[in-house]
Design an enzyme around this catalytic site. Structure first.
Site, PDB file in Angstrom:
ATOM      1  NE  ARG A  62      -3.936   0.014   1.772  1.00  0.00           N
ATOM      2  CZ  ARG A  62      -4.917   0.502   2.546  1.00  0.00           C
ATOM      3  NH1 ARG A  62      -5.072   0.042   3.774  1.00  0.00           N
ATOM      4  NH2 ARG A  62      -5.727   1.445   2.092  1.00  0.00           N
ATOM      5  CG  ASP A 117      -3.704   6.779   6.024  1.00  0.00           C
ATOM      6  OD1 ASP A 117      -4.776   7.355   6.275  1.00  0.00           O
ATOM      7  OD2 ASP A 117      -3.534   5.551   6.158  1.00  0.00           O
TER       8      ASP A 117
HETATM    9  O1  MRU Z   1      -7.502   2.465   4.011  1.00  0.00           O
HETATM   10  P1  MRU Z   1      -7.297   2.419   5.500  1.00  0.00           P
HETATM   11  O2  MRU Z   1      -8.461   1.839   6.243  1.00  0.00           O
HETATM   12  O3  MRU Z   1      -5.996   1.782   5.864  1.00  0.00           O
HETATM   13  O4  MRU Z   1      -7.223   3.935   5.923  1.00  0.00           O
HETATM   14  C1  MRU Z   1      -7.085   4.257   7.265  1.00  0.00           C
HETATM   15  C2  MRU Z   1      -7.177   5.693   7.525  1.00  0.00           C
HETATM   16  O5  MRU Z   1      -7.274   6.510   6.637  1.00  0.00           O
HETATM   17  C3  MRU Z   1      -7.049   6.102   8.946  1.00  0.00           C
HETATM   18  O6  MRU Z   1      -7.826   7.223   9.225  1.00  0.00           O
HETATM   19  C4  MRU Z   1      -5.565   6.438   9.191  1.00  0.00           C
HETATM   20  O7  MRU Z   1      -4.748   5.351   8.831  1.00  0.00           O
HETATM   21  C5  MRU Z   1      -5.286   6.759  10.571  1.00  0.00           C
HETATM   22  S1  MRU Z   1      -5.298   5.285  11.514  1.00  0.00           S
HETATM   23  C6  MRU Z   1      -4.754   5.536  13.052  1.00  0.00           C
END
Ligand code: MRU
Length: 377
Positions: free
Chosen positions: A113, A261
């Site tokens: 990712r 992220d």
């Molecule tokens: O696609 P995801 O579910 O991995 O995205 C997660 C998010 O965008 C969260 O808000 C972010 O990682 C913060 S988690 C502590």
């Protein structure tokens, strides 16, 4: 990869007592066991609480890619555990060959990712650990890398608890707090970032009512955030993503708090798609918009949000719900997993080292370098 593993082994069994988490966590997002790396399957929640046991690093890469585990800090710890697992499984007796295999493992994990910088932070930390061990035996290197991954798991929980303590004062004494996506225990090794701040505020006696955006298309809000908060007994209302403006206008929201992220050097924040919309709405209604994230999410090498790679996911996440088509065949679909909220819309960024406020170039750089928190403390 086994589903429904019932392994109960301690995730930290080879760590010294003083390195183990201090709290009993209700939710075990992921754990290191003698039999592999075990994940709660986040694609099945909230209707099924099942576990997936990975016995190879390729399986760990798959669970990251397929979002069995997701959320930036959890992805980072999963990456470290996947690397440790791959190294532990190696049959070689040569350190040189082990390094070749290690590089291949890191390469595969690094392609899972692209947006959450914690993944690359974790890989880099494991690489640095390996480099520091080059004069050791294969067995020693394996042991040290397994311990490093376990240490990252333990540290992440402590970091979230510290972040919670730092951010709790920003939460209103009572009333509605809106969050988007899931930035809770499930997105981390435990406790959560944005939900960690909410948890800490509730532990301090604040009477918070959480409004959780549903978070289309993967439904992290309605499936995961709501599941966690109901388990914790924190009052929670799910709203569909298009309701947040109306709810704010009704005066029900005192603050917004989300995770991240990746945070660029200038304070631009990449987070789950839809976060930007919430930030604009918060600005319009005079509501503070907070971000909670560990220092490992701050990427000073990325100058601003335009340089953050945004993951595009499979269109079927949008066209189908629970395996059933909800759109006509042949329609075009966009499915960016994240958006970027410009720093000017962010009231403050809560980290384990303190709270950053604008101008973020200075405040974030100071926190990353470990200088005392600015303001608020
Ligand atoms: O696609 P995801 O579910 O991995 O995205 C997660 C998010 O965008 C969260 O808000 C972010 O990682 C913060 S988690 C502590």
């Amino acid at each position: 990869m086994n589903s429904n593993s019932t392994s109960q082994a301690s995730p930290n069994q080879s760590l010294a007592n003083d390195q183990r988490p201090t709290t009993d966590l209700m939710i075990q997002t992921l754990e290191w066991t003698d039999r592999g790396v075990r994940f709660i399957d986040q694609t099945k929640l909230p209707t099924e609480e099942t576990y997936v046991n990975c016995t190879t690093y390729q399986e760990v890469a798959d669970v990251i890619r397929n979002m069995v585990v997701r959320g930036a800090p959890a992805i980072g710890v999963a990456a470290a555990m996947g690397i440790a697992l791959g190294v532990k499984n190696s049959k070689t007796e040569s350190v040189g060959q082990l390094k070749n295999e290690f590089d291949e493992i890191c390469d595969l994990i690094g392609k899972t990712r692209p947006t959450a910088v914690n993944l690359f932070w974790a890989i880099r930390r494991m690489q640095q650990k390996f480099e520091s061990l080059r004069v050791r035996s294969v067995a020693q290197i394996k042991q040290a890398l397994v311990e490093e991954a376990q240490r990252m798991h333990v540290e992440d929980i402590a970091i979230n608890q510290e972040m919670g303590r730092n951010g709790a004062a920003l939460m209103p004494a009572s009333g509605g707090v809106l969050t988007h996506c899931n930035a809770g225990a499930l997105a981390t090794a435990g406790y959560g970032t944005a939900l960690g701040v909410i948890r800490a505020a509730v532990e301090q006696g604040k009477k918070i009512h959480v409004y959780a955006d549903e978070t289309r298309p993967f439904l992290q809000g309605s499936r995961l955030t709501a599941w966690e908060l109901v388990k914790d007994g924190i009052p929670t209302t799910i709203i569909s993503d298009n309701m947040s403006g109306a709810i704010m206008r009704q005066g029900k929201i005192g603050a917004v708090i989300v995770g991240a992220d990746r945070i660029a050097a200038n304070g631009d924040v990449a987070n789950k798609i839809g976060t930007y919309t919430v930030a604009v709405l918060a600005k319009e209604h005079g509501i503070p918009f907070y971000v909670a994230a560990p220092i490992s999410t701050v990427d000073l090498e990325t100058p601003d949000g335009s340089k953050i790679p945004i993951e595009q996911r499979n269109p079927t996440e949008v066209t189908h719900i629970a395996g059933r088509a909800i759109t006509p065949v042949g329609v075009q679909v966009e499915n960016p997993a994240f958006d970027v909220t410009p720093a000017k819309l962010v009231t403050a960024i809560v980290t384990e080292r303190g709270i950053a406020r604008a101008p973020y170039e200075q405040s974030l750089a100071a926190l990353v370098r470990g200088v005392e928190p600015l303001g608020d403390h």
